[in-house]
Design an enzyme around this catalytic site. Structure first.
Site, PDB file in Angstrom:
ATOM      1  N   ASP A  65     -27.066  37.626  -9.369  1.00 55.69           N
ATOM      2  CA  ASP A  65     -26.962  37.520  -7.915  1.00 55.69           C
ATOM      3  C   ASP A  65     -26.410  38.803  -7.301  1.00 55.69           C
ATOM      4  O   ASP A  65     -25.560  39.480  -7.874  1.00 55.69           O
ATOM      5  CB  ASP A  65     -26.030  36.347  -7.575  1.00 55.69           C
TER       6      ASP A  65
ATOM      7  N   GLU B 254     -31.643  40.025  -8.554  1.00 56.62           N
ATOM      8  CA  GLU B 254     -31.860  39.845  -7.122  1.00 56.62           C
ATOM      9  C   GLU B 254     -31.397  41.152  -6.475  1.00 56.62           C
ATOM     10  O   GLU B 254     -30.207  41.362  -6.236  1.00 56.62           O
ATOM     11  CB  GLU B 254     -31.055  38.668  -6.570  1.00 56.62           C
TER      12      GLU B 254
END
Length: 728
Positions: A406, A459
Site C-alpha cells: 500500500d 500500489e
C-alpha cells in the site's frame, strides 16, 4: 535506590543479577520477590534436595542459602499470602534461555519473528527436568524498565521485570504459560515515567477493544492441506490469467438481514466467499489489510499488530484455515500490506519506549498529514528488519501468495502531500526518500529469494521508473504495479456523456503508450467507490439502461486490455450506492434483472479471460497487442487484437462507446480467417438490448486499417464484442 524500591516502583532493568540463583565465590543465594507473601518456601523435585524456607529481607524480598546441587536443579516457589496459597516455577532461574532470544536475532529478517515476541519453548535444568513456558523478547532501547503483565500475574508490573540486553532487547522466560495467555508490556521511559501499556509489536494474536492485549499463539498446531497448490505455485505469473477479487471481509456479507450484525468468521467466509469466487471465475482474492488494527473505519490501513491477523473474524488458525480452503479450491490469496505508516494509538508502536523507536523523530519526515499517522523510520536497521521480517512472515506462516504493498508513492517521495517548507530534502537536495527506496528493494529481494513462487504488487501512482523490474536491473523489484494511469484516464473517459467522448478519445487510448513499461495490473479498487466518487454504476452517464450498458462496455474493454485484472467487490453486482464498510453489499439487487445481468457478464468475462490464452499470455509483451484502429474518435470506437504466444489464437476486441449501433462496421484483420463471437456485452443475458450481431464472420481480401484482409460486423450500442480465431 535499594533493590526492593526498584522492584516496587517497577524500575529494575537488570533483574537477572538480583533475583533467582545468585553465585558469589562458590556460594549460592536464592532470592525471590513476592510483595504479597507472608512466607516463601522453595522445593525441588528430587527428594534428595531439602526444602528451603526463605527469610524475609524486607520490602517483599525473600532469600536463603542453597547448595550447589540445589542451584543447578529446577525449583518451585511456594507462597503463603493473605489471598491464599499458590506456587510457581521461578522465571529467574532460566536466564540463559532468555538470552537465547537475541542470539543471531539480526542475522536475517526471519530470525526476528522466530525469536522475538512471545515464543513457546521448553525450559529445563542440567538433570533433564523440563517445563514448558514462554520466552518474551521486546525491543525498547531507551526504556528504563520493561515488565510483562497479564492474567498470570494480575497485570502487576512488579512481578515480572524483563532484563535489558546490550542490543536494546528486553528478555524473560516465564514457565508454565501456554497458548492463549493474554499479555502486554508495562514500559517506563528513560526518565522513569509510565507509558500506556503496550501490545507486543511482534504479537501473533491480539484481542479487540478495550484490552487490545496480545495473546500467546502456537504456529505449529495448524496442519496444512494445500500441498498441491503450493507445489504448482511456481507457474509463470506473467503468462497465466490473474483476475483478482478485492474484498473487505467485514462488509462483503453480514450474517442475517441486519447490517449491524456481527461479522462472518474466517470459517464462515471459507464456506461462503470461496464458493462464490470460484463460481464467478476469479483466480485470486485480495484482502484489505488483515494485520490487526484498532479502528474499523480505517479498513485496516492503520495497522497496529503487524504480525497478528485481525481477531474480528477469528483466531490465527482460523485465518490459516481460510487461506488453506482458498488454495484447495484453486484460489490464490493476496493480502494488502501496509509498511508506510501506522497510527498513534497508545497501545501501539508510536513512541514505543517514550522515544521514536519505529518512526522518524522529525515530523517533516515522521508524520503523514493525509492520514494523521506516523511514518516508519526506513533508515533505521531495526525498523527495516521489522518490516522485511513482517513481509516474510505472512508468506511463511500463512501461505499467502502475494503482498500488495500500500501507498508506495508516499514512501518514495519526501515531499509527498507536503507543501514547500514541510519536508526535508535528501542528501542530494532531492525529494526521493533513499532510505525507503533501499528498504523496498531489500524487501523484494528477500521475498523472491525465500519465496520465488510468491509475488509483490505495488500500489504506486507516479512515474517512478522500473517499479516492477528486478533490483539487479535498477528496479524496485516488485512483480507487478497497479496501473493507476489507466484507471484514472479510463474512468475520466467513461464518465463523459457519449456525445462528448470524441473530444476525450485520447483518455481511452493513451495507456497503450506505456502499457509495457511495467508489469501492470488494471485496478478498479475500493478507492474508486468511496468518498463521494460514487459506485461504478453511478459513475456512468445516461438513463438507467445506458448506465448499465456503459458499465458493461467498460468492463469488456478492461478485460480486453493488456494487464492483469482487479475488481473490488460489488463492482460485479452493479452496486448502486457507494461502498459502506459498516454494511453488507446489496445482495438483494440480484433480485432485479439488471443487476443479475451485470453479475452474469462479469462471470462470463472471467471465464472467457481464463480460457483464452490470447487474453493473458502476453499481457506484458508488446507482441501480444496491436491496434486495429485507435484514431476513430469521431465514432468513439476503439479496436485492437490480442495474440497468444503460439501466434495462432487471436482475439479481436471492439468497443463502441456510443449508444449508436453500427451495422456492417469494418475492421481490418491480420490474415484470412473465420471469426467466432466469443462474448458480446450487449447480449440480453446481461440485460443488454440483444441487438443482432453476427455469430461468425469470414474475412474478405478487402484492405482496411492498414491490413490486407477485413471483416464486417455489427456493433451494438454501448458495447464491447470479442471475436476469436485460431487459424490452423
Amino acid at each position: 535506590m535499594q533493590l526492593a524500591q526498584q522492584l516496587e516502583q517497577v524500575l529494575c532493568s537488570q533483574p537477572f543479577s538480583q533475583l533467582g540463583v545468585l553465585e558469589d565465590k562458590g556460594k549460592y543465594l536464592l532470592r525471590v520477590y513476592r510483595p504479597d507473601a507472608k512466607s516463601v518456601t522453595v522445593k525441588w523435585e528430587s527428594a534428595a534436595l531439602a526444602d528451603v524456607t526463605l527469610q524475609s529481607n524486607g520490602g517483599g524480598l525473600y532469600e536463603g542459602r542453597i547448595s550447589q546441587l540445589q542451584a543447578k536443579a529446577l525449583y518451585r516457589v511456594f507462597v503463603d499470602s493473605d489471598n491464599g496459597q499458590f506456587d510457581y516455577v521461578d522465571p529467574y532461574q532460566f536466564t540463559d534461555y532468555a538470552f537465547h532470544a537475541v542470539h543471531y536475532i539480526d542475522a536475517s529478517p526471519s530470525n526476528l519473528y522466530q525469536q522475538a515476541g512471545a515464543q513457546l519453548i521448553s525450559l529445563g535444568d542440567e538433570q533433564g527436568t523440563t517445563v514448558a513456558g514462554v520466552r518474551f523478547c521486546v525491543f525498547a532501547p531507551n526504556a528504563s524498565s520493561v515488565s510483562v503483565i497479564g492474567d498470570f500475574n494480575g497485570w502487576d508490573g512488579r512481578l515480572h521485570p524483563l532484563e535489558k540486553t546490550s542490543m536494546g532487547y528486553w528478555v524473560l522466560c516465564v514457565p508454565e504459560l501456554a497458548e492463549g495467555e493474554r499479555y502486554k508490556y508495562q514500559i517506563k521511559d528513560a526518565r522513569g515515567h509510565d507509558l500506556p501499556h503496550k501490545a507486543d509489536p511482534l504479537g501473533f494474536s491480539a484481542e479487540q477493544y478495550p484490552s487490545h492485549a496480545s495473546k500467546v499463539y502456537n504456529h505449529n498446531n495448524y496442519e496444512w492441506g494445500d500441498s498441491t497448490w503450493m507445489s504448482k505455485r511456481s507457474v509463470n505469473k506473467y503468462e497465466t490469467p490473474m483476475s483478482v477479487y478485492e474484498v473487505h471481509l467485514g462488509s462483503w456479507k453480514r450474517p442475517g438481514d441486519d447490517s449491524d450484525a456481527r461479522y462472518l468468521s474466517y470459517r464462515e467466509l471459507a464456506d461462503d466467499l470461496i464458493g462464490y469466487v470460484s463460481d464467478m471465475g476469479y483466480t485470486h482474492l485480495e484482502l484489505l489489510p488483515i494485520s490487526e488494527f484498532p479502528f474499523d473505519g480505517s479498513w485496516g490501513y492503520q495497522p497496529v499488530g503487524m504480525f497478528a491477523p485481525t481477531s474480528r473474524f477469528g483466531n490465527p488458525d482460523e485465518f490459516k484455515y481460510f487461506v488453506d480452503r482458498c488454495h484447495q479450491a484453486g484460489i490464490g490469496v493476496i493480502i494488502d500490506w501496509v509498511p508506510a505508516h501506522f497510527p498513534e494509538d497508545g497501545h501501539g508502536l508510536a513512541r514505543f519506549d517514550g522515544s521514536c523507536v519505529y518512526e522518524y523523530e522529525d515530523p517533516r519526515k515522521g508524520w503523514h498529514p493525509d492520514w494523521n499517522s506516523c511514518i516508519y523510520d526506513f533508515g533505521k536497521d531495526t525498523v527495516r528488519q521489522f518490516l522485511v521480517a513482517n513481509a516474510l512472515y505472512w508468506l511463511d506462516k500463512f501461505h499467502v501468495d502475494g503482498l500488495r504493498v500500500d501507498a508506495v508513492a508516499s514512501m518514495l517521495y519526501l515531499d509527498y502531500s507536503r507543501n514547500d517548507g514541510e519536508w526535508i530534502p535528501n542528501v542530494d537536495g532531492g525529494n526521493e526518500n533513499y532510505e525507503a527506496i533501499s528498504l523496498l528493494k531489500w524487501m523484494n529481494e528477500e521475498v523472491y529469494k525465500h519465496f520465488p513462487d510468491a509475488m509483490t504488487i505495488a500500489e504506486e501512482s507516479t512515474s517512478f521508473p522500473k517499479v516492477s523490474r528486478p533490483v539487479f536491473d535498477g528496479g524496485l523489484g516488485f512483480g507487478f504495479k497497479w496501473n493507476m494511469g489507466w484507471m484514472h484516464d479510463s474512468l475520466h473517459y467513461i464518465a463523459k456523456d457519449p456525445a462528448y467522448r470524441n473530444y476525450h478519445h485520447g483518455d481511452i487510448t493513451f495507456s497503450m503508450v506505456y502499457a509495457f513499461d511495467e508489469n501492470f495490473m488494471l485496478p478498479i479498487s475500493h478507492d474508486e467507490v468511496v468518498h463521494g466518487k460514487g459506485s461504478m454504476l453511478r459513475k456512468m452517464p445516461g438513463d438507467e439502461w445506458q448506465q448499465a450498458a456503459n458499465l458493461r462496455c467498460y468492463a469488456g474493454f478492461m478485460f480486453g486490455h493488456p494487464g492483469k485484472k482487479l475488481n473490488f467487490m460489488g463492482n460485479e453486482l452493479g452496486q448502486s450506492r457507494e461502498w459502506n464498510h459498516d454494511a453488507s453489499l446489496d445482495w438483494h439487487l440480484l433480485d432485479f434483472d439488471k443487476h443479475a445481468g451485470i453479475q452474469a457478464l462479469y462471470r462470463a468475462l472471467n471465464h472467457l479471460y481464463k480460457n483464452t490464452p490470447a487474453l493473458y499470455e502476453q499481457d506484458h509483451n508488446p507482441a501480444g497487442f496491436a491496434w486495429i484502429d485507435h484514431n476513430n474518435a469521431e465514432q468513439s470506437v476503439v479496436s485492437f487484437v490480442r495474440s497468444a504466444k503460439n501466434g495462432r489464437q487471436k482475439v479481436y476486441v471492439v468497443s463502441n462507446f456510443t449508444p449508436v449501433p453500427r451495422n456492417n462496421f469494418r475492421i481490418g484483420v491480420d490474415d484470412a480467417c473465420r471469426l467466432t463471437l466469443a462474448l458480446n456485452t450487449d447480449d440480453s443475458a446481461y440485460w443488454g438490448s440483444g441487438y443482432a450481431v453476427m455469430e461468425h464472420v469470414t474475412s474478405t481480401p478487402t484492405p482496411w486499417n492498414e491490413r490486407q484482409h477485413s471483416v464486417e460486423i455489427n456493433l451494438p450500442p454501448l458495447s464491447t464484442v470479442f471475436y476469436v480465431t485460431e487459424d490452423e
